[in-house]
Scaffold this active site. Structure first.
Site, PDB file in Angstrom:
ATOM      1  N   ARG A 264       0.845  -1.211   0.000  1.00  0.00           N
ATOM      2  CA  ARG A 264       0.000   0.000   0.000  1.00  0.00           C
ATOM      3  C   ARG A 264       0.876   1.256   0.000  1.00  0.00           C
ATOM      4  NH1 ARG A 264      -1.803   1.902   4.531  1.00  0.00           N
ATOM      5  NH2 ARG A 264      -2.428  -0.042   5.518  1.00  0.00           N
TER       6      ARG A 264
ATOM      7  N   TYR B 203     -16.585  15.307 -17.766  1.00  0.00           N
ATOM      8  CA  TYR B 203     -16.978  13.902 -17.784  1.00  0.00           C
ATOM      9  C   TYR B 203     -18.001  13.612 -16.659  1.00  0.00           C
ATOM     10  CZ  TYR B 203     -16.749   9.059 -16.462  1.00  0.00           C
ATOM     11  OH  TYR B 203     -17.110   7.799 -16.061  1.00  0.00           O
TER      12      TYR B 203
ATOM     13  N   ASP C 185      -7.463  17.396 -16.338  1.00  0.00           N
ATOM     14  CA  ASP C 185      -7.743  16.016 -16.727  1.00  0.00           C
ATOM     15  C   ASP C 185      -7.312  15.838 -18.184  1.00  0.00           C
ATOM     16  OD1 ASP C 185      -8.888  13.673 -17.684  1.00  0.00           O
ATOM     17  OD2 ASP C 185     -10.734  13.894 -16.539  1.00  0.00           O
TER      18      ASP C 185
ATOM     19  N   LYS D 117      -7.704   4.364 -20.313  1.00  0.00           N
ATOM     20  CA  LYS D 117      -7.947   4.698 -21.724  1.00  0.00           C
ATOM     21  C   LYS D 117      -6.672   4.493 -22.546  1.00  0.00           C
ATOM     22  CE  LYS D 117     -12.071   6.203 -20.305  1.00  0.00           C
ATOM     23  NZ  LYS D 117     -11.919   6.430 -18.894  1.00  0.00           N
TER      24      LYS D 117
HETATM   25  C1  LIG Z   1     -12.248  12.478 -19.242  1.00  0.00           C
HETATM   26  C2  LIG Z   1     -12.305  11.379 -18.223  1.00  0.00           C
HETATM   27  N1  LIG Z   1     -11.705  11.545 -17.051  1.00  0.00           N
HETATM   28  C3  LIG Z   1     -11.715  10.593 -16.110  1.00  0.00           C
HETATM   29  C4  LIG Z   1     -12.356   9.398 -16.316  1.00  0.00           C
HETATM   30  C5  LIG Z   1     -12.359   8.388 -15.216  1.00  0.00           C
HETATM   31  O1  LIG Z   1     -11.480   7.340 -15.490  1.00  0.00           O
HETATM   32  P1  LIG Z   1     -11.681   5.874 -14.927  1.00  0.00           P
HETATM   33  O2  LIG Z   1     -12.814   5.251 -15.647  1.00  0.00           O
HETATM   34  O3  LIG Z   1     -10.356   5.227 -15.182  1.00  0.00           O
HETATM   35  O4  LIG Z   1     -11.993   6.002 -13.483  1.00  0.00           O
HETATM   36  C6  LIG Z   1     -13.010   9.171 -17.533  1.00  0.00           C
HETATM   37  C7  LIG Z   1     -13.741   7.923 -17.825  1.00  0.00           C
HETATM   38  O5  LIG Z   1     -14.053   7.094 -17.071  1.00  0.00           O
HETATM   39  C8  LIG Z   1     -12.982  10.196 -18.500  1.00  0.00           C
HETATM   40  O6  LIG Z   1     -13.602  10.051 -19.659  1.00  0.00           O
HETATM   41  N1  LIG Z   2     -21.177   3.177 -15.508  1.00  0.00           N
HETATM   42  C1  LIG Z   2     -19.996   3.989 -15.527  1.00  0.00           C
HETATM   43  C2  LIG Z   2     -19.876   4.720 -16.812  1.00  0.00           C
HETATM   44  C3  LIG Z   2     -18.449   4.914 -17.187  1.00  0.00           C
HETATM   45  S1  LIG Z   2     -18.150   6.027 -18.525  1.00  0.00           S
HETATM   46  C4  LIG Z   2     -16.471   5.680 -18.911  1.00  0.00           C
HETATM   47  C5  LIG Z   2     -15.756   6.675 -19.745  1.00  0.00           C
HETATM   48  N2  LIG Z   2     -15.196   7.742 -18.998  1.00  0.00           N
HETATM   49  C6  LIG Z   2     -16.509   7.264 -20.887  1.00  0.00           C
HETATM   50  O1  LIG Z   2     -16.522   8.486 -21.073  1.00  0.00           O
HETATM   51  O2  LIG Z   2     -17.035   6.486 -21.681  1.00  0.00           O
HETATM   52  C7  LIG Z   2     -20.081   4.952 -14.351  1.00  0.00           C
HETATM   53  O3  LIG Z   2     -21.091   4.970 -13.646  1.00  0.00           O
HETATM   54  O4  LIG Z   2     -19.100   5.654 -14.088  1.00  0.00           O
END
Ligand SMILES: Cc1ncc(COP(=O)(O)O)c(C=O)c1O
Ligand SMILES: N[C@@H](CCSC[C@H](N)C(=O)O)C(=O)O
Length: 393
Positions: free
Chosen positions: A51, A104, A178, A203
């Protein structure tokens, strides 16, 4: 600071590590504990418990610092964990935070969880409007969260101007960026002045949709220490096997992105010719094309387009065979989604309406497949969708 001797395309492939056995590839230290040299010290290399630190994670962090060209990086178990660590480390009750209106969906949900739980004041503004932003940033603004191009509206934010203005008004304001859409290969937010760069490594950085991970990067020792305190205290550091997979995935980032952008550009041109309203920073028709290329090296591989009819959008998605209907982006395979009902469904529909979120918006996340197959798949889906829609009328 990392060694800038090699160019970035070399740095992403060349992983420096030492394991004592001259292994070519960094080993996975699948161990939670490390033996202490004595009861008064940690192990020779300062590890005691995964950790708090793990050699595979350290290798990944140093590798990312070399790619990002920054002083400190931490890897955690998702992109959302990055934001959680930042908010936990820097905000206290009654602090004021500014974020975009079209960030997001998951980030929006987490911010509002903090708002309810810890009484943080969150103000959403159109971050693309520099004058508006300047009029809203005050000495009480503790943190600004920026995203560019935004997911999924592909709006572009003037990162340098907003950041330098925020630091002028309040030198202690933490500007967070971000960078999930661009990756360190296309954009270096720390060089534009931001305090913390984070991104979802789920991603592009990993690129194969088989792990969840997040990366935090900064140049300030105090900020790095505060981030580490939360990571160590909560246990959000990335597990050894996932760290190893991310080291492997990263090596092809450059060639994956190159092909994905090339494919995305061709799809954007194809869709624009069909008269859809296409949002893509690679198109000269994008209203912030020049701003985007003043801060980024490429357009990325996510585009969105409006069809003018939500039913038509749904039918197009349903009829795609090669594009999988799924959330996320940055994988080698192409995906299609309706953000309103998928990635951004966690935002209150009332709020989405207030923010004029287009209901018919389709998002394409473009992979490395043969471009002719991708265009044929979409072409076929659009034709079938129009036919089905007309039959229903
Ligand atoms: C722009 C952006 N930031 C952060 C996240 C969060 O990343 P994660 O799914 O790895 O938690 C996402 C998608 O999930 C995203 O599209
Ligand atoms: N069910 C998920 C949805 C994740 S969206 C993942 C990604 N960032 C995108 O833009 O497609 C939630 O509740 O977070």
């Amino acid at each position: 600071m990392s060694n800038p001797k090699y160019n970035i395309n070399t740095r992403i492939v060349k992983v420096f590590h030492e394991d004592g056995n001259q292994a070519s590839i960094p080993p996975i230290y699948q161990s939670t504990t490390f033996k202490a040299d004595s009861i008064d010290s940690l192990s020779t290399n300062n590890y005691d418990y995964t950790r708090s630190g793990n050699p595979t994670r350290t290798t990944l962090q140093s590798h990312l610092a070399s790619i990002i060209n920054c002083k400190h990086t931490w890897v955690v178990n998702s992109g959302m964990a990055c934001l959680d660590v930042i908010l936990s480390a820097f905000l206290k009750p009654n602090d004021e935070l500014i974020a975009g209106e079209d960030l997001y969906g998951g980030s929006d949900r987490l911010l509002h969880f903090f708002e309810r739980k810890s009484n943080i004041k969150i103000n959403h503004y159109d971050t693309t409007n520099l004058e508006l932003m300047k009029s809203k940033i005050t000495k009480d603004t503790k943190l600004i969260l920026l995203e560019s191009p935004t997911n999924p509206l592909i709006n572009v934010v003037n990162v340098k101007e907003i950041t330098s203005y925020a630091h002028k008004i309040n030198p202690n304001c933490i500007v967070v960026f971000d960078n999930t859409m661009m990756t360190p290969l296309l954009m270096n937010p720390l060089e534009l002045g931001v305090d913390i760069h984070y991104e979802s490594a789920t991603k592009y950085l990993n690129g194969h949709h088989d792990i969840m991970a997040g990366v935090l990067a900064c140049n300030n020792d105090e900020i790095a220490k505060k981030l580490f305190f939360v990571i160590n205290s909560t246990g959000s550091g990335l597990a050894p096997f996932d760290s190893w997979l991310l080291i492997r995935g990263l090596k092809t980032l450059s060639i994956r992105l190159e092909r994905e952008q090339e494919n995305c550009m061709k799809l954007a041109n194809y869709l624009e010719k069909l008269n859809f309203k296409v949002r893509y920073t690679g198109l000269k028709s994008h209203p912030q094309y020049n701003l985007h290329f003043s801060q980024c090296k490429g357009p990325g591989a996510v585009l969105s387009f409006e069809t003018g009819n939500i039913k038509l959008s749904e039918l197009i998605i349903k009829n795609c065979k090669l594009f999988s209907t799924t959330v996320s982006f940055g994988s080698v395979s192409s995906l299609i989604s309706l953000p309103l009902k998928m990635s951004h469904a966690s935002i209150d529909p009332k709020v989405l309406k207030e923010r004029n979120f287009p209901q018919d918006l389709i998002r394409l996340c473009v992979g490395i497949e043969d471009i002719n197959d991708l265009i044929n798949d979409l072409d076929n889906a659009i034709r079938l969708a129009k036919r089905e829609l007309n039959a229903k009328l």
